[in-house]
Design an enzyme around this catalytic site. Structure first.
Site, PDB file in Angstrom:
ATOM      1  CG  ASN A  10     -46.663  58.190  90.478  1.00  8.95           C
ATOM      2  OD1 ASN A  10     -46.210  57.321  91.230  1.00  8.95           O
ATOM      3  ND2 ASN A  10     -46.479  59.492  90.692  1.00  8.95           N
ATOM      4  CG  HIS A  95     -44.412  63.202  91.435  1.00  5.44           C
ATOM      5  ND1 HIS A  95     -45.144  63.819  92.426  1.00  5.44           N
ATOM      6  CD2 HIS A  95     -45.305  62.756  90.521  1.00  5.44           C
ATOM      7  CE1 HIS A  95     -46.432  63.749  92.105  1.00  5.44           C
ATOM      8  NE2 HIS A  95     -46.551  63.106  90.963  1.00  5.44           N
ATOM      9  CD  GLU A  97     -47.510  63.337  95.018  1.00  9.69           C
ATOM     10  OE1 GLU A  97     -47.031  62.194  94.974  1.00  9.69           O
ATOM     11  OE2 GLU A  97     -48.619  63.644  94.504  1.00  9.69           O
ATOM     12  CD  GLU A 165     -47.469  64.473  87.274  1.00  8.25           C
ATOM     13  OE1 GLU A 165     -48.350  63.656  87.009  1.00  8.25           O
ATOM     14  OE2 GLU A 165     -46.754  64.407  88.285  1.00  8.25           O
ATOM     15  N   GLY A 171     -54.201  65.247  92.329  1.00  5.35           N
ATOM     16  CA  GLY A 171     -54.975  64.729  93.452  1.00  5.35           C
ATOM     17  C   GLY A 171     -56.106  65.648  93.898  1.00  5.35           C
ATOM     18  CB  SER A 211     -57.316  65.421  88.338  1.00 10.70           C
ATOM     19  OG  SER A 211     -56.985  65.734  89.671  1.00 10.70           O
TER      20      SER A 211
END
Ligand code: 13P
Length: 252
Positions: A10, A95, A97, A165, A171, A211
């Site tokens: 991604n 996602h 985010e 996730e 991140g 990660s």
């Protein structure tokens, strides 16, 4: 029947046509014998160029989002037809985010996921809890809600890829341990079995994301319920090739 592992990158809001072209050209020979299906989900504007570069290789180009309406006054959005015109096969939906910064909800995730399926593409539908939710002991409750609403009314659940996730692992360099990821993904599979049917749940591809990198991919991929990964920062470099070759480069 064994589930075919699937690892996708991604790129998020990274790369340009120039740097993306360079990376994909570098990756093509390195991933050609990958241990899994391989995709790179890229910013919409890069899809035409990256599709051209990846042509004839085993790297599928995917998108990072898609609107549920076929067309209309939705400034800034992308439709199924626009993606299909370039042969896009996978679309990331929901996602964290997008949920965190752009108002995505379980309801809009549901609409988008269904629209991707109706267009004959594969949604990679993302779920996962925040650190606060994990520490507050409500991980399962959060995942239940995300699955119940996000996947409501889907006819063939085996056509959906789920990406688990945990938000606290994205991140941050703080990967879930192999056991944490396995335990939670096994829970997700069980829940899908209850919501749909146990046999279908056994066929659903469930990825881990957060990660994941060349150093930790082998342990994660060895877990019985983890069928792949959704890779952020490690998909922006040639190291991505090591991840998709997780069995070859990391023999004990
Ligand atoms: P990182 O691999 O950079 O933690 O990102 C994971 C992710 O969000 C993939 O969708």
């Amino acid at each position: 029947m064994a589930r075919r592992p699937f690892i996708a990158g991604n790129w998020k809001m990274n790369m340009t046509a120039e740097s993306g072209t360079k990376l994909i050209k570098e990756l093509i020979p390195l991933v050609k014998d990958a241990d899994c299906d391989v995709a790179l989900c890229v910013p919409a504007i890069l899809i035409p160029a990256m599709t051209e570069v990846a042509k004839g290789s085993n790297i599928a180009i995917g998108a990072e989002n898609m609107h549920w309406e076929p067309k209309g006054a939705y400034t800034g959005e992308i439709s199924a037809d626009m993606l299909k015109e370039y042969g896009v096969k996978y679309v990331i939906i929901g996602h964290s985010e997008r949920r965190q910064y752009f108002g995505e909800t379980d309801e809009t995730v549901n609409k988008r996921t269904k629209a991707v399926l109706a267009a004959g593409m594969t949604p990679i539908t993302c779920i996962g809890e925040t650190l606060e939710e994990r520490e507050g002991g409500v991980t399962e409750k959060v995942l239940d809600r995300q699955l119940e609403i996000g996947l409501a009314g889907i006819e063939d659940i085996t056509k959906v890829v789920i990406a688990y996730e945990p938000v606290w692992a994205i991140g941050t360099g703080r990967t879930a341990t192999d056991e944490q990821a396995q335990e939670t993904i096994a829970y997700i599979r069980k829940k899908i079995g209850q919501l749909f049917c146990p046999k279908c749940a056994e066929k659903v591809i469930i990825q881990y994301g957060g990660s994941m990198n060349a150093a930790n991919c082998k342990g994660l991929m060895a877990q019985p319920d983890i069928d792949g990964g959704l890779i952020g920062s490690a998909s922006l470099k040639a190291d991505f090739a090591k991840i998709v070759n997780y069995n070859k480069y990391f023999e004990d």
